[in-house]
Every structure is written in C-alpha cells, then in structure tokens.
Scaffold this active site. Structure first.
Site, PDB file in Angstrom:
ATOM      1  N   ASP A 134      39.449  52.097  46.933  1.00 18.61           N
ATOM      2  CA  ASP A 134      39.845  50.727  46.558  1.00 18.61           C
ATOM      3  C   ASP A 134      40.300  50.660  45.109  1.00 18.61           C
ATOM      4  O   ASP A 134      41.024  49.768  44.723  1.00 18.61           O
ATOM      5  CB  ASP A 134      38.650  49.773  46.710  1.00 18.61           C
ATOM      6  CG  ASP A 134      38.124  49.768  48.129  1.00 18.61           C
ATOM      7  OD1 ASP A 134      37.040  49.224  48.352  1.00 18.61           O
ATOM      8  OD2 ASP A 134      38.833  50.327  48.993  1.00 18.61           O
ATOM      9  N   HIS A 152      35.302  41.535  41.138  1.00 19.70           N
ATOM     10  CA  HIS A 152      34.465  42.430  41.961  1.00 19.70           C
ATOM     11  C   HIS A 152      33.808  43.541  41.159  1.00 19.70           C
ATOM     12  O   HIS A 152      32.912  44.211  41.666  1.00 19.70           O
ATOM     13  CB  HIS A 152      35.302  43.097  43.068  1.00 19.70           C
ATOM     14  CG  HIS A 152      35.928  42.156  44.033  1.00 19.70           C
ATOM     15  ND1 HIS A 152      35.243  41.175  44.721  1.00 19.70           N
ATOM     16  CD2 HIS A 152      37.225  42.029  44.422  1.00 19.70           C
ATOM     17  CE1 HIS A 152      36.073  40.504  45.492  1.00 19.70           C
ATOM     18  NE2 HIS A 152      37.281  40.988  45.335  1.00 19.70           N
ATOM     19  N   GLY A 164      36.427  46.900  44.652  1.00 22.25           N
ATOM     20  CA  GLY A 164      37.433  45.940  45.107  1.00 22.25           C
ATOM     21  C   GLY A 164      38.613  45.810  44.188  1.00 22.25           C
ATOM     22  O   GLY A 164      39.114  44.715  43.944  1.00 22.25           O
ATOM     23  N   ASP A 222      40.127  32.545  44.248  1.00 20.63           N
ATOM     24  CA  ASP A 222      40.707  33.727  44.883  1.00 20.63           C
ATOM     25  C   ASP A 222      40.384  33.736  46.383  1.00 20.63           C
ATOM     26  O   ASP A 222      39.391  33.130  46.817  1.00 20.63           O
ATOM     27  CB  ASP A 222      40.102  34.971  44.208  1.00 20.63           C
ATOM     28  CG  ASP A 222      40.842  36.243  44.541  1.00 20.63           C
ATOM     29  OD1 ASP A 222      41.628  36.705  43.707  1.00 20.63           O
ATOM     30  OD2 ASP A 222      40.618  36.768  45.653  1.00 20.63           O
ATOM     31  N   HIS A 249      39.200  36.104  47.981  1.00 16.50           N
ATOM     32  CA  HIS A 249      37.965  36.881  48.176  1.00 16.50           C
ATOM     33  C   HIS A 249      36.782  36.253  47.426  1.00 16.50           C
ATOM     34  O   HIS A 249      36.951  35.654  46.375  1.00 16.50           O
ATOM     35  CB  HIS A 249      38.167  38.314  47.662  1.00 16.50           C
ATOM     36  CG  HIS A 249      39.248  39.047  48.364  1.00 16.50           C
ATOM     37  ND1 HIS A 249      40.588  38.948  48.018  1.00 16.50           N
ATOM     38  CD2 HIS A 249      39.199  39.905  49.411  1.00 16.50           C
ATOM     39  CE1 HIS A 249      41.314  39.713  48.819  1.00 16.50           C
ATOM     40  NE2 HIS A 249      40.513  40.296  49.676  1.00 16.50           N
ATOM     41  N   ASP A 268      46.097  35.309  45.942  1.00 17.13           N
ATOM     42  CA  ASP A 268      46.213  35.923  47.279  1.00 17.13           C
ATOM     43  C   ASP A 268      45.878  34.921  48.386  1.00 17.13           C
ATOM     44  O   ASP A 268      45.781  35.290  49.548  1.00 17.13           O
ATOM     45  CB  ASP A 268      45.374  37.203  47.393  1.00 17.13           C
ATOM     46  CG  ASP A 268      43.995  37.087  46.747  1.00 17.13           C
ATOM     47  OD1 ASP A 268      43.306  38.121  46.666  1.00 17.13           O
ATOM     48  OD2 ASP A 268      43.592  35.979  46.340  1.00 17.13           O
ATOM     49  N   TYR A 306      49.244  39.494  45.725  1.00 17.56           N
ATOM     50  CA  TYR A 306      49.948  40.749  46.021  1.00 17.56           C
ATOM     51  C   TYR A 306      51.380  40.524  46.441  1.00 17.56           C
ATOM     52  O   TYR A 306      52.088  41.471  46.747  1.00 17.56           O
ATOM     53  CB  TYR A 306      49.133  41.535  47.060  1.00 17.56           C
ATOM     54  CG  TYR A 306      47.734  41.701  46.546  1.00 17.56           C
ATOM     55  CD1 TYR A 306      46.704  40.863  46.978  1.00 17.56           C
ATOM     56  CD2 TYR A 306      47.454  42.600  45.521  1.00 17.56           C
ATOM     57  CE1 TYR A 306      45.435  40.957  46.433  1.00 17.56           C
ATOM     58  CE2 TYR A 306      46.182  42.691  44.974  1.00 17.56           C
ATOM     59  CZ  TYR A 306      45.186  41.872  45.427  1.00 17.56           C
ATOM     60  OH  TYR A 306      43.931  41.932  44.882  1.00 17.56           O
TER      61      TYR A 306
HETATM   62  C1  LIG Z   1      43.900  47.311  47.246  1.00 17.01           C
HETATM   63  C2  LIG Z   1      44.010  45.808  47.387  1.00 17.01           C
HETATM   64  C3  LIG Z   1      43.680  45.116  46.090  1.00 17.01           C
HETATM   65  C4  LIG Z   1      45.381  45.404  47.885  1.00 17.01           C
HETATM   66  N1  LIG Z   1      45.105  44.880  49.207  1.00 17.01           N
HETATM   67  C5  LIG Z   1      46.123  44.411  50.162  1.00 17.01           C
HETATM   68  C6  LIG Z   1      47.104  43.464  49.538  1.00 17.01           C
HETATM   69  C7  LIG Z   1      48.446  44.162  49.537  1.00 17.01           C
HETATM   70  C8  LIG Z   1      48.275  45.514  50.097  1.00 17.01           C
HETATM   71  C9  LIG Z   1      46.926  45.591  50.717  1.00 17.01           C
HETATM   72  C10 LIG Z   1      43.806  44.857  49.486  1.00 17.01           C
HETATM   73  O1  LIG Z   1      43.290  44.449  50.523  1.00 17.01           O
HETATM   74  N2  LIG Z   1      43.110  45.357  48.449  1.00 17.01           N
HETATM   75  C11 LIG Z   1      41.715  45.552  48.484  1.00 17.01           C
HETATM   76  C12 LIG Z   1      41.245  46.728  49.080  1.00 17.01           C
HETATM   77  C13 LIG Z   1      39.876  46.963  49.119  1.00 17.01           C
HETATM   78  C14 LIG Z   1      38.975  46.039  48.578  1.00 17.01           C
HETATM   79  C15 LIG Z   1      39.453  44.863  47.955  1.00 17.01           C
HETATM   80  C16 LIG Z   1      40.814  44.590  47.924  1.00 17.01           C
HETATM   81  C17 LIG Z   1      41.309  43.323  47.333  1.00 17.01           C
HETATM   82  C18 LIG Z   1      40.517  42.562  46.521  1.00 17.01           C
HETATM   83  C19 LIG Z   1      40.948  41.276  45.939  1.00 17.01           C
HETATM   84  O2  LIG Z   1      42.093  40.874  45.971  1.00 17.01           O
HETATM   85  N3  LIG Z   1      39.977  40.539  45.332  1.00 17.01           N
HETATM   86  O3  LIG Z   1      40.266  39.335  44.779  1.00 17.01           O
HETATM   87 ZN   LIG Z   2      41.507  38.518  46.161  1.00 21.31          ZN
END
Ligand SMILES: CC1(C)CN(C2CCCC2)C(=O)N1c1ccccc1/C=C/C(=O)NO
Ligand SMILES: [Zn+2]
Length: 403
Positions: free
Chosen positions: A127, A169, A177, A204, A206, A293, A332
């Site tokens: 992550d 996080h 995260g 956010d 999350h 997001d 994102y």
């Molecule tokens: C690696 C990213 C941050 C990107 N992403 C997506 C968006 C676009 C491509 C995949 C995720 O799900 N992510 C994550 C992966 C594992 C744990 C947490 C997050 C996101 C955390 C967050 O936004 N907190 O506020």
């Molecule tokens: Zn988020």
C-alpha cells in the site's frame, strides 16, 4: 507573489545523506519577511510540490492542484507561506524513533532489495511503495501542516490551508494506507498545546482511523469521520458503535455510509451531526481533512459527490468563524481533485470561480469539457432514508453523553 524558492543550502552529507538548512522566506520575494496579516495562509513551496508529485498513484497531483489555484488568480488573495521541514523531534511527538530513523536511513536508497523485510515491518511495500527521498517528503509534508498549526496558534491567520497534507492512515510506527507520516496527528498535538478543544472532521472516503486512534481516549479532541463502511473496504474500521473509550468515550463519532451517496443527502446528514457537535463540544479550533476520493468520477467509484457537496460541509464549518485548518487527503482523479480543492480555496476566499478552466500548464487534463463543475454519475445509491435516520439517531443518542 509566490514565496521565493526556499534557499536550501546543502551542508554536505550528514548521517541521513542530505542535511538541508531551509531558509524559508515568508510572503512574496519582493517583501521578504513581510507578512500582511492576511486571513488565509496557503502553505507550499516548489520542493514540497516536487516531492509530492512523485508519490505513486497521485502523479503530479500536487502541481495540478497548485497551478489550477494559481491559474484562477487565487494566490493574490492568500498569504503564500513556504513551510519549514519538521524537525526530527517534532516527528517524534507522534511517530516512534524506530520508524523515523528507518525512514532517515532508507531516504537515499534506490528501491534496492536491501532492508526488504525491514521495509515490510514499517509498512513500506504494497500500500505504501518506497518513495525516493521519503524522509524529506515526510519532514516537509509534516512541516507544512505544522506551519499551518503554528500560524493559527500565533493568530497570524484564521484559516490555514495545506492541500499536500491530510495523510490520516499513517501509524505511530509504520506507514499505512498510502500514508507515510500522520501530519494531522502532529498538527492536532501542536494545536492542543494552545487550544482547549480541537474538532477534527474527516471528509475523505476512507475512515480516518489513525487520527481516531491517536485521540480515542481524550475528551480534548473530538473526531468526526464520514466514510464508506462496507465489508472488506479499507481500513475496515469506523462502524457506528465506534465511540471512543475511557474519558474520551463519545468523543469519537463515526458516520458509516454506503456507496452512491450524493451531495444533498451527504451534506444534510453532515449538517445534522456537526451542528450537534458544535453545541455539545464547543470546539475552539477545527481541522478538516478534505479528501476528494468521494467525488463521482474518482477511480474509487464509491460515493457520488461533487465539489459543491464537499463545499457545503466546509462552508458550514467556516461559518462558525473559528480558527480552521484545511488539509487534503485522498483523491485519485487528479483533475477532479484539483477542481475540488480550487473550488474550496475559492469558497474560503468568498470567490465564485468562473466555470471555464483557465489556460495553464495542465489545461488539457480538463478535457473534454474544460469546466470547473463535476457532474454526478449514475450510481445506485445504497443509503436509504431509513438507514440515514438510523445513523443520525444513533449519533444523537451518543452525543447526549457529551457535556
Ligand atoms: C494505493 C491507493 C491509495 C490508490 N487506490 C485506488 C485509487 C486509484 C487506484 C487504486 C487505493 O485503493 N489505494 C489504497 C490501497 C490500499 C490501502 C489504502 C488505499 C487508499 C487510501 C485512501 O485514499 N485513504 O484516504
Ligand atoms: Zn481516501
């Protein structure tokens, strides 16, 4: 009037490889040290943008946000402040010595196999990919949010903005995260030294889990997080019955939501909750994490908000006229995140921005419409009226225990 590029003087390689003395000049280059007592502190410098641009998954986002704000001529109405690097001691007010010294050591390593299991131990890996100059990144992101906190404490401004902060996080002793340093906890710990009651609002997608955890036992910091809560969705915490513990019981408010929520339902619920929080908790300073997001065309494809919905929540908090720190976070879809945070910056300034995206370096990213507005998508909304009522009533009940 951007702050002049921080005059970084490399004083030879110290233990961490780079020991940089940061002479950050405040205000504009033609009026060094002069800070008109403007209401809005806007923290950035080229180094911070450069370091944040390199974060995987949000490539160039920092520059896109900043240059759109600049293209809308909003920098003329804020006090641009160049942040200092946080000192190691400042980082240690929350993070562990082991974690910080680990980041210091890997700061200069290429993505080598070396320290691989150590990286795992400290959360770097999946992550949180290894970042080049991760220690510089951590110190400057934290330094930017701390600069904001200090400005609010010194009453140099009433509102301070760090769109490159909001990493909710990051844990005491590990990255998590996609967050490497918890600039929010560091800023709140600083604010807590001078303000009696700190309200933290996390918009956010999350759950702001690590910020909640940091203050779960204290009634001095109330955390309110609205977030997607559904089986298997990261971080998995933030259920309705998460209310805090010990003397902090009922000072943690979790607002768990389902996919598809739109502006009106979201901001109505936010207003109902936050006005009760205001009456019961009577905050003296507010920190808002504005993670984008939640927007309709974010790759997360979860909520169906537009910047207007986020703006209604931020406006509500700003209407209290309390010292307020605004931070970034997730987001994102880079162009929509830039749209959202430019819109919020305009809101703070009481400026309505023209719909046409002004010409600037990243103009083409805003096609095909080249408009500031974000249209909601056609997602199914799983937040029934009954569900929302249940959430609102449970929170009202919990808040009866406060004050
Ligand atoms: C690696 C990213 C941050 C990107 N992403 C997506 C968006 C676009 C491509 C995949 C995720 O799900 N992510 C994550 C992966 C594992 C744990 C947490 C997050 C996101 C955390 C967050 O936004 N907190 O506020
Ligand atoms: Zn988020």
């Amino acid at each position: 009037n951007q702050p002049t590029k921080a005059k970084a003087k490399y004083m030879g390689s110290g233990p961490s490889g780079l020991s940089v003395r940061q002479d950050s000049v405040v205000g504009s280059k033609d009026s060094p040290e002069q800070t008109e007592n403007n209401e809005i502190y806007y923290v950035f410098n080229q180094k911070l943008l450069q370091l944040c641009d390199q974060v995987p998954k949000i490539p160039k986002r920092a520059s896109m946000v900043h240059t759109l704000i600049e293209a809308y001529d909003l920098l003329d109405h804020v006090t641009p402040v160049s942040p200092e690097f946080a000192t190691k001691d400042e980082l240690l007010t929350f993070h562990s010595q082991e974690y910080i010294e680990f980041l210091e050591r890997v700061n200069l390593e290429e993505d080598s196999e070396k320290d691989e299991e150590l990286k795992q131990q400290f959360g770097l890996g999946y992550d949180c990919p290894s970042l080049p100059l991760v220690y510089d990144f951590v110190r400057l992101v934290a330094g930017a949010s701390l600069s904001c906190a200090k400005a609010l404490i010194q009453q140099k401004c009433r509102i301070a903005i760090n769109w490159n902060g909001g990493w909710h996080h990051a844990r005491r002793d590990e990255a998590a995260g996609f967050c490497y340093v918890n600039d929010i906890v560091l800023a709140i710990l600083k604010l807590k030294e001078h303000f009696n009651r700190v309200l933290y609002v996390d918009l956010d997608l999350h759950h702001g889990d690590a910020v909640d955890d940091a203050f779960i036992f204290t009634p001095k910091v109330m955390t309110v997080s609205l977030h997607k809560f559904s089986p298997g969705f990261f971080p998995g915490t933030g259920s309705l019955n998460r209310v805090g513990g010990g003397r902090g019981k009922f000072y943690t408010i979790s607002v768990p939501l389902k996919d598809g929520i739109k502006d009106e339902q979201y901001s109505d619920l936010f207003t109902r909750v936050i006005e009760q929080v205001r009456v019961k908790f009577q905050p003296s300073v507010v920190v808002v994490q504005c993670g984008a997001d939640t927007l309709s065309s974010d790759p997360m494809q979860s909520f169906n908000l537009t910047p207007l919905g986020v703006g209604q929540c931020v406006s509500r908090v700003l209407s209290w006229k309390l010292p307020t720190l605004l931070l970034g976070g997730g987001g994102y879809n880079m162009a929509n995140t830039a749209r959202c945070w430019s819109y919020l910056t305009g809101l703070v300034l009481g400026q309505k921005l023209p719909s046409e995206i002004p010409d600037h370096e990243f103009f083409l990213e805003y096609g095909p419409g080249y408009q500031l507005e974000v249209c909601p998508a056609h997602y199914t909304n799983y937040n029934t009226v009954e569900y929302m009522e249940t959430v609102a009533k449970a929170i009202t009940k919990n808040l009866e225990n406060v004050r």
